[in-house]
Design a protein around this motif. Structure first.
Motif, PDB file in Angstrom:
ATOM      1  N   SER A   1       0.836  -1.208   0.000  1.00  0.00           N
ATOM      2  CA  SER A   1       0.000   0.000   0.000  1.00  0.00           C
ATOM      3  C   SER A   1       0.863   1.247   0.000  1.00  0.00           C
ATOM      4  O   SER A   1       0.589   2.198  -0.729  1.00  0.00           O
ATOM      5  CB  SER A   1      -0.924   0.012   1.220  1.00  0.00           C
ATOM      6  OG  SER A   1      -1.869  -1.018   1.122  1.00  0.00           O
TER       7      SER A   1
ATOM      8  N   ASP B   1       3.833   1.577  -1.173  1.00  0.00           N
ATOM      9  CA  ASP B   1       4.443   1.713  -2.495  1.00  0.00           C
ATOM     10  C   ASP B   1       3.449   2.276  -3.509  1.00  0.00           C
ATOM     11  O   ASP B   1       3.802   3.134  -4.322  1.00  0.00           O
ATOM     12  CB  ASP B   1       4.982   0.367  -2.980  1.00  0.00           C
ATOM     13  CG  ASP B   1       6.179  -0.110  -2.181  1.00  0.00           C
ATOM     14  OD1 ASP B   1       6.796   0.698  -1.446  1.00  0.00           O
ATOM     15  OD2 ASP B   1       6.501  -1.313  -2.283  1.00  0.00           O
ATOM     16  N   ARG B   2       2.196   1.795  -3.464  1.00  0.00           N
ATOM     17  CA  ARG B   2       1.177   2.295  -4.394  1.00  0.00           C
ATOM     18  C   ARG B   2       0.882   3.772  -4.134  1.00  0.00           C
ATOM     19  O   ARG B   2       0.737   4.555  -5.066  1.00  0.00           O
ATOM     20  CB  ARG B   2      -0.100   1.468  -4.290  1.00  0.00           C
ATOM     21  CG  ARG B   2       0.032   0.075  -4.890  1.00  0.00           C
ATOM     22  CD  ARG B   2      -1.325  -0.616  -5.059  1.00  0.00           C
ATOM     23  NE  ARG B   2      -2.163  -0.601  -3.883  1.00  0.00           N
ATOM     24  CZ  ARG B   2      -2.180  -1.544  -2.942  1.00  0.00           C
ATOM     25  NH1 ARG B   2      -1.372  -2.581  -3.041  1.00  0.00           N
ATOM     26  NH2 ARG B   2      -3.000  -1.457  -1.915  1.00  0.00           N
TER      27      ARG B   2
ATOM     28  N   ARG C   1       1.634   6.804  -6.862  1.00  0.00           N
ATOM     29  CA  ARG C   1       0.561   7.707  -7.318  1.00  0.00           C
ATOM     30  C   ARG C   1       0.854   9.140  -6.904  1.00  0.00           C
ATOM     31  O   ARG C   1       0.600  10.078  -7.664  1.00  0.00           O
ATOM     32  CB  ARG C   1      -0.778   7.237  -6.751  1.00  0.00           C
ATOM     33  CG  ARG C   1      -1.953   7.998  -7.271  1.00  0.00           C
ATOM     34  CD  ARG C   1      -2.177   7.763  -8.761  1.00  0.00           C
ATOM     35  NE  ARG C   1      -3.343   8.498  -9.190  1.00  0.00           N
ATOM     36  CZ  ARG C   1      -3.371   9.300 -10.252  1.00  0.00           C
ATOM     37  NH1 ARG C   1      -2.324   9.414 -11.025  1.00  0.00           N
ATOM     38  NH2 ARG C   1      -4.468   9.954 -10.564  1.00  0.00           N
TER      39      ARG C   1
ATOM     40  N   VAL D   1      -5.980   4.054  -4.901  1.00  0.00           N
ATOM     41  CA  VAL D   1      -5.006   2.973  -4.713  1.00  0.00           C
ATOM     42  C   VAL D   1      -5.539   1.854  -3.820  1.00  0.00           C
ATOM     43  O   VAL D   1      -4.861   0.860  -3.612  1.00  0.00           O
ATOM     44  CB  VAL D   1      -3.654   3.485  -4.175  1.00  0.00           C
ATOM     45  CG1 VAL D   1      -3.023   4.469  -5.135  1.00  0.00           C
ATOM     46  CG2 VAL D   1      -3.787   4.071  -2.795  1.00  0.00           C
TER      47      VAL D   1
END
Length: 87
Positions: free
Chosen positions: A23, A25-26, A30, A54
């Motif tokens: 999470s 990293d996402r 973004r 995300v």
């Protein structure tokens, strides 16, 4: 010592990748796409939208006011408006 075992287990767990790391990293990826300026920044509305996009926030169980409330309870307003003492 039991305390040392717990501490080393905690550090070992923190080093592992898992759902929180994925999470994070996402969100970072973004954020990098949306952020502008020096230092890179996004608006509060963009942050909330990003959290939904995300998958950090489940739209079936939370709405925008709920997310904003959690952010405010955890010091988001104070961090983004340094002259304010609290939310």
């Amino acid at each position: 010592c039991v305390a040392e075992q717990r501490r080393s287990a905690t550090f070992s767990a923190a080093a592992r990748s898992g759902p929180f790391e994925a999470s994070r990293d996402r969100v970072a990826a973004r954020f990098a796409e949306l952020a502008i300026g020096r230092p890179p920044s996004i608006s509060s509305a963009q942050l909330v939208q990003l959290l939904f996009e995300v998958g950090v926030v489940d739209p079936q169980h939370a709405e925008v006011p709920d997310v904003l409330n959690v952010l405010m309870l955890h010091g988001f307003y104070k961090m983004t408006h340094p002259t304010k003492r609290d939310s």
